[in-house]
Scaffold this motif. Structure first.
Motif, PDB file in Angstrom:
ATOM      1  N   ILE A 268       0.823  -1.208   0.000  1.00  0.00           N
ATOM      2  CA  ILE A 268       0.000   0.000   0.000  1.00  0.00           C
ATOM      3  C   ILE A 268       0.861   1.262   0.000  1.00  0.00           C
ATOM      4  O   ILE A 268       0.673   2.143  -0.838  1.00  0.00           O
ATOM      5  CB  ILE A 268      -0.975  -0.027   1.203  1.00  0.00           C
ATOM      6  CG1 ILE A 268      -2.013  -1.150   1.020  1.00  0.00           C
ATOM      7  CG2 ILE A 268      -1.671   1.320   1.363  1.00  0.00           C
ATOM      8  CD1 ILE A 268      -2.846  -1.458   2.246  1.00  0.00           C
ATOM      9  N   GLN A 271       2.485   2.006  -3.047  1.00  0.00           N
ATOM     10  CA  GLN A 271       1.490   2.152  -4.129  1.00  0.00           C
ATOM     11  C   GLN A 271       1.822   1.219  -5.292  1.00  0.00           C
ATOM     12  O   GLN A 271       1.872   1.617  -6.446  1.00  0.00           O
ATOM     13  CB  GLN A 271       1.395   3.615  -4.565  1.00  0.00           C
ATOM     14  CG  GLN A 271       0.989   4.504  -3.386  1.00  0.00           C
ATOM     15  CD  GLN A 271       0.882   5.969  -3.742  1.00  0.00           C
ATOM     16  OE1 GLN A 271      -0.005   6.359  -4.484  1.00  0.00           O
ATOM     17  NE2 GLN A 271       1.772   6.772  -3.201  1.00  0.00           N
ATOM     18  N   ILE A 276      -6.478  -3.591  -3.979  1.00  0.00           N
ATOM     19  CA  ILE A 276      -6.052  -4.695  -3.101  1.00  0.00           C
ATOM     20  C   ILE A 276      -7.211  -5.656  -2.868  1.00  0.00           C
ATOM     21  O   ILE A 276      -8.373  -5.263  -2.884  1.00  0.00           O
ATOM     22  CB  ILE A 276      -5.475  -4.206  -1.757  1.00  0.00           C
ATOM     23  CG1 ILE A 276      -6.500  -3.342  -0.996  1.00  0.00           C
ATOM     24  CG2 ILE A 276      -4.164  -3.481  -1.973  1.00  0.00           C
ATOM     25  CD1 ILE A 276      -6.186  -3.214   0.469  1.00  0.00           C
ATOM     26  N   ALA A 296      -5.416   1.540   2.926  1.00  0.00           N
ATOM     27  CA  ALA A 296      -5.431   1.666   1.460  1.00  0.00           C
ATOM     28  C   ALA A 296      -6.154   2.946   1.034  1.00  0.00           C
ATOM     29  O   ALA A 296      -5.757   3.599   0.060  1.00  0.00           O
ATOM     30  CB  ALA A 296      -6.112   0.447   0.841  1.00  0.00           C
TER      31      ALA A 296
END
Ligand SMILES: [Mg+2]
Length: 386
Positions: A268, A271, A276, A296
Motif C-alpha cells: 500500500i 502504491q 487490493i 489503502a
C-alpha cells in the motif's frame, strides 16, 4: 459474559470451510468461518481455546492481539495461525452482534452502502472458442451478475492446448511466449466482446508471469478497459508488482495471499497495486481487514476482497465491505454448486441481481444449517465436539 466453549467443524468447500463456534455462560453463541487454514488451523484453535475459556468475548481486538503475540514464534505474521485466529475473531463478532441485538456493520462504524456489488468467478477453458465463451458469459448474466472474472493463466495447460504449435514449455518458467501471449489476449477479447456493456471483466493470471511478459500482457489488454488484471507477477516481491503497475493503465490487483496489516503495508505505502484483494475469512478477520481497507484508502486504493467462503463467510466479509468507503466489489466462487444455497437455514441465495443486501439481523445475519452442512463434513474432522 464469559466464554465457556470453543468448538470446530469443517466442510468440503473451496478446500476446507472451517467453522468456529464460541459459546458463553449467557447462552449466546457466535459462529465464524475461516478458509485456507488447512487441518492445522483446527489443531491451532483447539490449542488456543484454553486461553479463551473464561474470557470476555467482547474484547475482540485485544483477544486477537494477545493470542497472536503470545504465539508469534508459531506463525504470528502469516499462515494457519492467523487463519485460525480469523475464524475465532469472526465468531466473536457474530456473538457480540447477537448479544447486543445489532448487525456487525453497526459495530464496525455503520454502513457506507446498503448493498454490496459482487462479481462471479467463472470458468473459461484455454481451448474455448467464441460460441462456448458466449454461453459461459450468458449464464453469468442470466444469474444477474454485472461483473465477472476469468482465469487466463495458460502456463499449467500449455502442453495440453498448444495443438502442436509453438515450442515445448517448462511449466515452472514464467516467460509467456508468443503463442501464450496471443491466446491470453484472444480469450480476454472474446469474453469482453460477449459481455459487452452488460458486465465488467476482471482477469486473473495467478502469479504466472515474469515482469516483461506481464507488462506486455497488461499493455495489450489496455483497450479492453478491464476491472483489473490480477497478480500478473508473484506477489511476494512488491517492487516487481510496482514495476508492472507503473508500466500500464490496466489496473493491477493483488493480495489474496497476504496476511494482516503488516502483510499489506509495503504494497500500500509503495502504491504497488491499483486495487487490493485481502481474503477476509483468511488473513486476519473483520477488524483487521477494515484497518487494511482504511490504510489503502489513504492512497485512494480500492478494496475488492478475494472470497471463496460459504454464504456465512461471504456475509461476514460484506459487513466489512459496507463499513469502508473504498469498497469496490466482492468475489463469489460458487456458480456451479448447490452447497451455496443449501447449507444455510435461510435456503435462499444471499446474492440477488449481482448484489448482497445487508439486513438488520443481529450478528452476521446468516445461520448454518448444521444437519445439511454435516453432509459435506471434511473427512477425518470432528463436528462441534467438546
Ligand atoms: Mg486470484
Amino acid at each position: 459474559m464469559k466464554i465457556t466453549a470453543v468448538k470446530t467443524a469443517a466442510t468440503l468447500g473451496h478446500g476446507m470451510h472451517l467453522w468456529v463456534k464460541i459459546e458463553t455462560d449467557a447462552g449466546i453463541s457466535g459462529l465464524g468461518e475461516c478458509v485456507h487454514g488447512g487441518v492445522q488451523a483446527i489443531a491451532i484453535i483447539h490449542e488456543l481455546r484454553r486461553h479463551l475459556v473464561g474470557r470476555d468475548p467482547f474484547a475482540i481486538d485485544a483477544l486477537f492481539e494477545e493470542l497472536r503475540r503470545g504465539h508469534v514464534f508459531d506463525g504470528g505474521f502469516a499462515g494457519a495461525l492467523i487463519t485460525a485466529l480469523t475464524g475465532i475473531e469472526i465468531a466473536l463478532w457474530d456473538l457480540k452482534g447477537k448479544a447486543l441485538g445489532v448487525p456487525v456493520y453497526e459495530l464496525l462504524g455503520g454502513k457506507f452502502r446498503d448493498s454490496i456489488w459482487v462479481y462471479a468467478d467463472c470458468q473459461v477453458e484455454p481451448s474455448m472458442e467464441f460460441g462456448e465463451i458466449q454461453r459461459v458469459v450468458e449464464h453469468v448474466l442470466e444469474r444477474g451478475f454485472t461483473a465477472l472474472k476469468i482465469d487466463v493463466d495458460l502456463g499449467a495447460y500449455t502442453h495440453d492446448y498448444r495443438r502442436g504449435g509453438g515450442i515445448p514449455k517448462d511449466r515452472f518458467n514464467y516467460t509467456a511466449d508468443a503463442w501464450e501471449h496471443e491466446r491470453m489476449v484472444a480469450l480476454v477479447e472474446m469474453v469482453t466482446t460477449a459481455a459487452g456493456k452488460d458486465a465488467a471483466v476482471a482477469v486473473d493470471v495467478h502469479t504466472r508471469l515474469d515482469i516483461s511478459s506481464a507488462i506486455r500482457l497488461a499493455r495489450d489488454l489496455e483497450r479492453f478497459h478491464l476491472l483489473w488484471l490480477e497478480e500478473p507477477v508473484p506477489p511476494e516481491n512488491v517492487a516487481a508488482m510496482r514495476e508492472v503497475k507503473q508500466a500500464t493503465s490496466t489496473p493491477i490487483c493483488t493480495g489474496e495471499n497476504l496476511y494482516l496489516r503488516h502483510g499489506f503495508r509495503e504494497l500500500i505505502v509503495q502504491q504497488a497495486a491499483d486495487i487490493i484483494m485481502p481474503d477476509i475469512p483468511k488473513c486476519g478477520g473483520l477488524s483487521e481487514c477494515r484497518k487494511i481497507a482504511n490504510l489503502a484508502e489513504l492512497y485512494y486504493i480500492p478494496f475488492a476482497p478475494h472470497n471463496v467462503s460459504s454464504p456465512i463467510g461471504t456475509m461476514a466479509s460484506a459487513h466489512v465491505c459496507a463499513s469502508v468507503p473504498n469498497f469496490l466489489v466482492l468475489e463469489f466462487h460458487w456458480l456451479h454448486r448447490d452447497y451455496w444455497t443449501t447449507i444455510t437455514t435461510e435456503k435462499t441465495d444471499i446474492i440477488k441481481d449481482g448484489k448482497i443486501a445487508l439486513s438488520d439481523r443481529p450478528g452476521i445475519g446468516v445461520e448454518l444449517d448444521e444437519t445439511v452442512a454435516r453432509q459435506y463434513q471434511y473427512p477425518g474432522t470432528t463436528w462441534f465436539a467438546d
